[in-house]
Design a protein around this motif. Structure first.
Motif, PDB file in Angstrom:
ATOM      1  N   GLY A 149      14.055  -6.025 -11.465  1.00 22.73           N
ATOM      2  CA  GLY A 149      12.916  -5.413 -10.793  1.00 22.73           C
ATOM      3  C   GLY A 149      13.258  -4.384  -9.738  1.00 22.73           C
ATOM      4  O   GLY A 149      12.361  -3.744  -9.191  1.00 22.73           O
ATOM      5  N   LEU A 150      14.541  -4.228  -9.438  1.00 22.77           N
ATOM      6  CA  LEU A 150      14.898  -3.171  -8.485  1.00 22.77           C
ATOM      7  C   LEU A 150      14.550  -1.815  -9.104  1.00 22.77           C
ATOM      8  O   LEU A 150      14.855  -1.559 -10.266  1.00 22.77           O
ATOM      9  CB  LEU A 150      16.393  -3.243  -8.158  1.00 22.77           C
ATOM     10  N   PRO A 191       7.583  -0.791  -5.548  1.00 24.72           N
ATOM     11  CA  PRO A 191       8.938  -0.415  -5.938  1.00 24.72           C
ATOM     12  C   PRO A 191       9.891  -0.487  -4.746  1.00 24.72           C
ATOM     13  O   PRO A 191       9.592   0.021  -3.673  1.00 24.72           O
ATOM     14  CB  PRO A 191       8.787   1.035  -6.416  1.00 24.72           C
ATOM     15  N   VAL A 192      11.020  -1.163  -4.954  1.00 28.13           N
ATOM     16  CA  VAL A 192      12.022  -1.278  -3.899  1.00 28.13           C
ATOM     17  C   VAL A 192      13.252  -0.481  -4.313  1.00 28.13           C
ATOM     18  O   VAL A 192      13.758  -0.622  -5.432  1.00 28.13           O
ATOM     19  CB  VAL A 192      12.421  -2.752  -3.669  1.00 28.13           C
ATOM     20  N   ARG A 244       0.825  -1.213   0.000  1.00 26.38           N
ATOM     21  CA  ARG A 244       0.000   0.000   0.000  1.00 26.38           C
ATOM     22  C   ARG A 244       0.858   1.262   0.000  1.00 26.38           C
ATOM     23  O   ARG A 244       0.357   2.364  -0.223  1.00 26.38           O
ATOM     24  CB  ARG A 244      -0.930  -0.015   1.211  1.00 26.38           C
ATOM     25  N   LEU A 245       2.142   1.120   0.293  1.00 34.53           N
ATOM     26  CA  LEU A 245       3.041   2.276   0.270  1.00 34.53           C
ATOM     27  C   LEU A 245       3.445   2.594  -1.166  1.00 34.53           C
ATOM     28  O   LEU A 245       3.300   1.762  -2.066  1.00 34.53           O
ATOM     29  CB  LEU A 245       4.298   1.980   1.093  1.00 34.53           C
ATOM     30  N   GLY A 246       3.979   3.791  -1.344  1.00 31.08           N
ATOM     31  CA  GLY A 246       4.460   4.169  -2.667  1.00 31.08           C
ATOM     32  C   GLY A 246       5.733   3.424  -3.040  1.00 31.08           C
ATOM     33  O   GLY A 246       5.917   3.006  -4.182  1.00 31.08           O
ATOM     34  N   ALA A 247       6.617   3.261  -2.084  1.00 33.09           N
ATOM     35  CA  ALA A 247       7.878   2.552  -2.301  1.00 33.09           C
ATOM     36  C   ALA A 247       8.506   2.256  -0.944  1.00 33.09           C
ATOM     37  O   ALA A 247       8.131   2.855   0.066  1.00 33.09           O
ATOM     38  CB  ALA A 247       8.846   3.393  -3.142  1.00 33.09           C
ATOM     39  N   VAL A 248       9.426   1.307  -0.962  1.00 31.96           N
ATOM     40  CA  VAL A 248      10.175   0.991   0.253  1.00 31.96           C
ATOM     41  C   VAL A 248      11.657   1.187  -0.037  1.00 31.96           C
ATOM     42  O   VAL A 248      12.154   0.764  -1.078  1.00 31.96           O
ATOM     43  CB  VAL A 248       9.918  -0.469   0.695  1.00 31.96           C
ATOM     44  N   VAL A 249      12.335   1.860   0.882  1.00 28.19           N
ATOM     45  CA  VAL A 249      13.781   2.004   0.756  1.00 28.19           C
ATOM     46  C   VAL A 249      14.418   1.080   1.795  1.00 28.19           C
ATOM     47  O   VAL A 249      14.051   1.106   2.970  1.00 28.19           O
ATOM     48  CB  VAL A 249      14.230   3.460   0.997  1.00 28.19           C
TER      49      VAL A 249
END
Lengths: 295, 330
Positions: free
Chosen positions: B148-149, B123-124, B66-71
């Protein structure tokens, strides 16, 4: 998902000894899955200072009533605010978190060693040990009789002793000032007890384990403790770990560390691992086998 | 494409005046998706590096997609154990930390974390931290092999390590050198994560962009310290530590504002963001996306509340797309 995070109702918040409070919370989700040694991350204040949640161990959980209990000591701002909460206030909690104490079926002589507020999670543990003891792995009725060595700074601080006795634990109390029970530390009593029950010279200590496995009795013809569980200040844990290394009795210790997230994400609550590097008190613990850590 | 259905579960700011107002407005839809240098995100709210592990830790509470991206937690070439405890110290509305980049190393990440993360449907972004330019190059190269990164965030701002880290981010020349190395190692979007511990953040941002950064992340933690008055010694082994949390927000906001005026690439704003109102401020200052860090520890649902609050804000303002407000306070 067994992890709960949200607002729950406070059922009561009572000072049971000077500066020590017991709080009851209505949280069926957490009560359902909580095991002894696990903790809650409690947001004491809705604003931004104090900012972090406070990790507080679970002192009781009842699946049927959906109640969960914590016992905490007021040590600073966060717990100070917590102490002023009253019945029917809401509280933001997250939990149950962490890895708790293993509670195998059918133990007959577990030993618990607690110091000060560290006694709180041991109450939950004592109850679970008792409940799991009624039959051993062969289905036989057991003669459960736990042993509890507990220490407090003074007699007025003592709490939970009746509860431990109700869970069929023989309780021996120590106080730092000698105002109740023995003057000294609970680890002194543990050491004395183990010396009495397993009078094995240092050179033969390797054999202690096999003696325990076969349930052979030692010179005193008593049943050997199957496990030692400890929670308390660091010097207590250090001593318990040291004793554990000599007896070979499985020993579990619950540690405390400054914590931020409580779920293993921030790596803030590092404790030194004997295997090199660090373990997370919040996720890999707070309960560890004594030999896992360097204290 | 949007997350309007998620709002029901959280009632973050129902009583907030600006949102009550929204009920009378006409618009009932706002596009909060963003595309930052090719990273398509369904909303602009990311989990900041070092506060979200490798995504697994919070997965027990909500679906992280549900987040936009994870760092990711900051990665180094080799595995690191991090600093001895204490690593955390609470301050008024903030936290000092000295974790010291404990991480499984790039290879450990690829082996143990990536197989799960790459299936998370989000997106990671891999955060990397080098001792030297060659480290940055090698890590960027290795990570580019992953299918996929989404991007690489070059951390030139960690204050809690012996070598590299913040040292790179404190001078335009070294910032250029580190970002250039990452750029040469990858075709993925490169995000430069800047340190606030500088005299002029604009110079560093410009150097990063000149070296090929596609976006700028700011801020990392502010350097601070605490002293134990009983031991009469610094709390942390490394003396200084990094300050984060709501306490640093005004500083972070000012720096986003400055960098927005200095460079043309998108900005990912972070530093003390704890509410949707904070996020809106950052966007008005020029951030195209925001990252939530310390607030995750206080309220794990904070990123979700920010997403839904942002959307309600736009609807309430009669704004159809988030892009319209980015930098609009200038």
């Amino acid at each position: 998902m067994s992890l709960f995070c949200g607002s729950v109702k406070i059922i009561d918040n009572v000072e049971i000894a000077p500066g020590i409070f017991r709080m009851g919370l209505e949280c069926p989700e957490a009560a359902e899955s909580a095991s002894p040694g696990q903790f809650l991350q409690i947001r004491c204040f809705e604003g931004l200072a104090p900012l972090l949640r406070r990790p507080i161990s679970i002192a009781a959980a009842d699946k049927d009533s959906g109640m969960i209990e914590i016992i905490y000591r007021v040590v600073g701002e966060g717990t100070g605010i917590l102490a002023r909460k009253t019945k029917k206030d809401m509280l933001d909690i997250m939990g149950p978190l962490g890895k708790g104490f293993p509670v195998p079926r059918g133990l007959r002589r577990p030993v618990i060693v607690g110091g000060g507020i560290g006694v709180a999670p041991l109450l939950f543990l004592a109850k679970s040990l008792k409940e799991n003891s009624s039959r051993d792995s062969y289905g036989r009725e057991s003669d459960f009789c736990g042993l509890a060595f507990v220490g407090f700074s003074s007699g007025e601080e003592v709490f939970g002793m009746q509860f431990l006795e109700d869970c069929c634990f023989n309780v021996e109390i120590c106080t730092d000032d000698g105002s109740e029970g023995h003057k000294g530390f609970p680890t002194d009593l543990l050491e004395e007890y183990l010396k009495h029950i397993m009078p094995i010279p240092a050179s033969n200590r390797e054999n202690a384990k096999s003696a325990g496995d076969s349930e052979c009795t030692s010179a005193s013809s008593a049943i050997l403790p199957e496990a030692v569980y400890a929670c308390g200040p660091e010097p207590l844990l250090k001593k318990v770990k040291q004793i554990a290394s000599m007896t070979k009795i499985p020993t579990y210790i619950s540690v405390e560390q400054r914590m931020a997230c409580g779920v293993g994400a921030c790596l803030g609550c590092a404790v030194k691992s004997s295997g090199g590097g660090y373990l997370r008190a919040c996720r890999d613990g707070p309960v560890f086998e004594a030999h896992q850590l360097i204290l | 494409m949007d997350d309007r259905f998620f709002e029901r579960e959280y009632n973050p700011y129902e009583s907030d005046a600006s949102l009550m107002e929204s009920k009378s407005r006409h618009a009932d839809f706002a596009d909060i998706s963003v595309n930052i240098c090719g990273i398509a995100m369904k909303n602009p709210v990311m989990a900041a590096s070092g506060t979200f592990g490798f995504g697994e830790e919070y997965a027990g509470l909500y679906d992280i997609s549900r987040l936009g991206a994870v760092v990711t937690k900051g990665l180094t070439l080799e595995r690191r154990c991090g600093n001895p405890p204490p690593r955390i110290y609470e301050t008024p509305a903030g936290i000092l930390n000295s974790i010291g980049l404990e991480n499984p190393g790039v290879e450990g990440f690829i082996r143990w974390e990536w197989p799960r993360l790459c299936r998370s449907g989000i997106p990671v972004i891999a955060n990397i931290d080098g001792d030297n330019a060659n480290d940055y190059y090698r890590m960027a190269r290795r990570l580019s092999e992953l299918d996929g990164l989404a991007a690489i965030e070059a951390n030139i701002s960690c204050p809690n390590v012996e070598k590299g880290g913040m040292a790179f981010g404190q001078h335009p020349e070294s910032a250029y050198e580190a970002i250039k190395a990452v750029r040469e190692g990858t075709n993925l979007p490169v995000i430069a994560k800047l340190s606030p511990n500088v005299t002029d953040i604009r110079q560093i941002a410009e150097a990063a962009v000149n070296a090929g950064a596609d976006a700028i992340s700011l801020i990392n933690t502010l350097q601070g310290m605490a002293i134990d008055i009983h031991k009469k010694k610094p709390v942390f082994h490394r003396t200084f530590a990094g300050l984060s949390g709501p306490a640093v927000k005004p500083v972070a906001l000012r720096m986003v504002w400055e960098v927005f005026e200095a460079v043309r690439v998108p900005i990912i704003g972070m530093g003390g963001i704890a509410s949707w109102q904070d996020a809106v401020e950052f966007m008005l200052a020029g951030a195209s996306a925001v990252a939530v860090g310390t607030a995750n520890f206080i309220d794990p649902f904070a990123p979700l509340k920010i997403i839904s609050g942002l959307k309600k804000y736009l609807i309430g303002q009669g704004i159809r797309a988030l892009n319209e407000i980015i930098g609009s306070a200038h």
